[in-house]
Design an enzyme around this catalytic site. Structure first.
Site, PDB file in Angstrom:
ATOM      1  N   GLY A 115       2.484   2.283  10.716  1.00 46.32           N
ATOM      2  CA  GLY A 115       3.420   3.393  10.566  1.00 46.32           C
ATOM      3  C   GLY A 115       4.118   3.773  11.859  1.00 46.32           C
ATOM      4  O   GLY A 115       4.782   4.800  11.937  1.00 46.32           O
ATOM      5  N   SER A 156       3.392  -2.117  10.217  1.00 51.02           N
ATOM      6  CA  SER A 156       4.849  -2.167  10.420  1.00 51.02           C
ATOM      7  C   SER A 156       5.470  -3.507  10.035  1.00 51.02           C
ATOM      8  O   SER A 156       6.403  -3.972  10.691  1.00 51.02           O
ATOM      9  CB  SER A 156       5.205  -1.799  11.868  1.00 51.02           C
ATOM     10  OG  SER A 156       4.820  -0.466  12.137  1.00 51.02           O
ATOM     11  N   GLU A 208      -5.483  -4.937  10.407  1.00 43.48           N
ATOM     12  CA  GLU A 208      -4.427  -3.939  10.633  1.00 43.48           C
ATOM     13  C   GLU A 208      -4.717  -3.206  11.933  1.00 43.48           C
ATOM     14  O   GLU A 208      -5.506  -2.250  11.947  1.00 43.48           O
ATOM     15  CB  GLU A 208      -4.395  -2.936   9.479  1.00 43.48           C
ATOM     16  CG  GLU A 208      -4.058  -3.554   8.146  1.00 43.48           C
ATOM     17  CD  GLU A 208      -3.419  -2.538   7.213  1.00 43.48           C
ATOM     18  OE1 GLU A 208      -2.313  -2.799   6.736  1.00 43.48           O
ATOM     19  OE2 GLU A 208      -4.021  -1.470   6.992  1.00 43.48           O
ATOM     20  N   ASN A 220       0.876  -1.177   0.000  1.00 38.78           N
ATOM     21  CA  ASN A 220       0.000   0.000   0.000  1.00 38.78           C
ATOM     22  C   ASN A 220       0.911   1.223   0.000  1.00 38.78           C
ATOM     23  O   ASN A 220       1.535   1.527   1.009  1.00 38.78           O
ATOM     24  CB  ASN A 220      -0.883  -0.035   1.257  1.00 38.78           C
ATOM     25  CG  ASN A 220      -1.601   1.276   1.489  1.00 38.78           C
ATOM     26  OD1 ASN A 220      -1.698   2.117   0.600  1.00 38.78           O
ATOM     27  ND2 ASN A 220      -2.118   1.454   2.702  1.00 38.78           N
TER      28      ASN A 220
HETATM   29  P1  PGA Z   1       2.876   0.347   7.570  1.00 33.76           P
HETATM   30  O1  PGA Z   1       1.389   0.550   6.962  1.00 33.76           O
HETATM   31  O2  PGA Z   1       3.393  -0.949   6.997  1.00 33.76           O
HETATM   32  O3  PGA Z   1       3.643   1.541   7.114  1.00 33.76           O
HETATM   33  O4  PGA Z   1       2.708   0.254   9.048  1.00 33.76           O
HETATM   34  C1  PGA Z   1       0.527  -0.525   6.775  1.00 33.76           C
HETATM   35  C2  PGA Z   1      -0.755  -0.040   6.131  1.00 33.76           C
HETATM   36  O5  PGA Z   1      -1.221   1.054   6.493  1.00 33.76           O
HETATM   37  O6  PGA Z   1      -1.336  -0.721   5.264  1.00 33.76           O
END
Ligand code: PGA
Length: 249
Positions: free
Chosen positions: A173, A213, A167, A9
């Protein structure tokens, strides 16, 4: 056996030129990766470049959102048939950033999911609890409600064509990955909902991805959980080497 989906994503990152450069590096690294499906979800403005780049490969391109009407006076929106016609195979629905910043609800998530299915796209429907909800012991209740009100109203035929992404919002993030055990527990809650609504065969078949993450150095332990059928990767999908090592965990 459920074939894993390794999805990226890109959120609001990359230009069309950067998209082309990404795929030039990425494609040779995943040429032999037949153990999984690979999907990349770039911003709308990069879809054409991405679709061109993956022509003749098994990689799918997905949008990050869609509107539920097919066309009309909805300035700034993009519909399922438009996304399909631009060469996409998938679309993310109900990502927590959409829920948090753009007022998505379980009801609009359902509308978008149905619209995606009608357009012939595979929706990857995102669910997940916030930090406060986890800390106050509400994780199971939140996931169950997101399921019942947002996914569990699909017909069995519709349900058979979606994938789910768990998620946890506190892991997105932030660098805080859910432990494999926490993720697997949440996946079990979701799969139990599927079993209750759609039966054992549907629960066995549906792919539930983990997101939050995911990095090259934690993907293995996550994917070692039989409950986890793939990953949805934000930050670490922006770099070709990093996402290729995730795909080839
Ligand atoms: P991240 O985001 O891997 O940067 O934590 C995951 C997502 O929002 O799909």
């Amino acid at each position: 056996m459920r074939k894993p989906i390794m999805a990226g994503n890109w959120k609001m990152y990359k230009t069309p030129a950067e998209t082309t450069t990404f795929f030039e590096k990425f494609l040779p690294l995943v040429e032999k990766s037949e153990h999984c499906e690979i999907v990349i979800c770039p911003p709308f403005t990069d879809i054409a470049a991405a679709v061109t780049a993956v022509q003749g490969t098994r990689i799918g391109i997905g949008a990050q959102n869609l509107y539920w009407a097919k066309e009309g006076a909805f300035t700034g929106e993009v519909s399922g048939p438009m996304i399909k016609a631009s060469g996409c195979t998938h679309v993310l629905v109900g990502h927590s950033e959409r829920r948090q910043y753009f007022e998505e609800t379980n009801e609009t998530v359902l509308q978008r999911t149905v619209a995606a299915l009608e357009a012939g796209l595979t929706p990857i429907v995102c669910v997940g609890e916030r930090l406060g909800e986890r800390e106050s012991g509400e994780t199971e209740a939140v996931l169950s409600l997101q399921f019942r009100a947002g996914i569990g109203l699909l017909s069995p035929e519709q349900f058979a064509r979606i994938a789910i992404a768990y998620e946890p919002v506190w892991a997105i993030g932030t660098g805080k990955t859910a432990t494999p055990e926490i993720a697997a527990d949440a996946h079990r809650v979701l799969r139990a909902q599927v079993r209750g609504h759609y039966g054992a065969a549907a629960a066995d078949a549906v792919r539930i991805l983990y997101g939050g993450s995911v990095k090259p150095d934690n993907v293995r332990v996550l994917m070692a959980q039989p409950e986890i059928d793939g990953v949805l990767v934000g930050g670490a999908s922006l770099d070709a080497n990093s996402f290729a090592s995730i795909v080839n965990f």
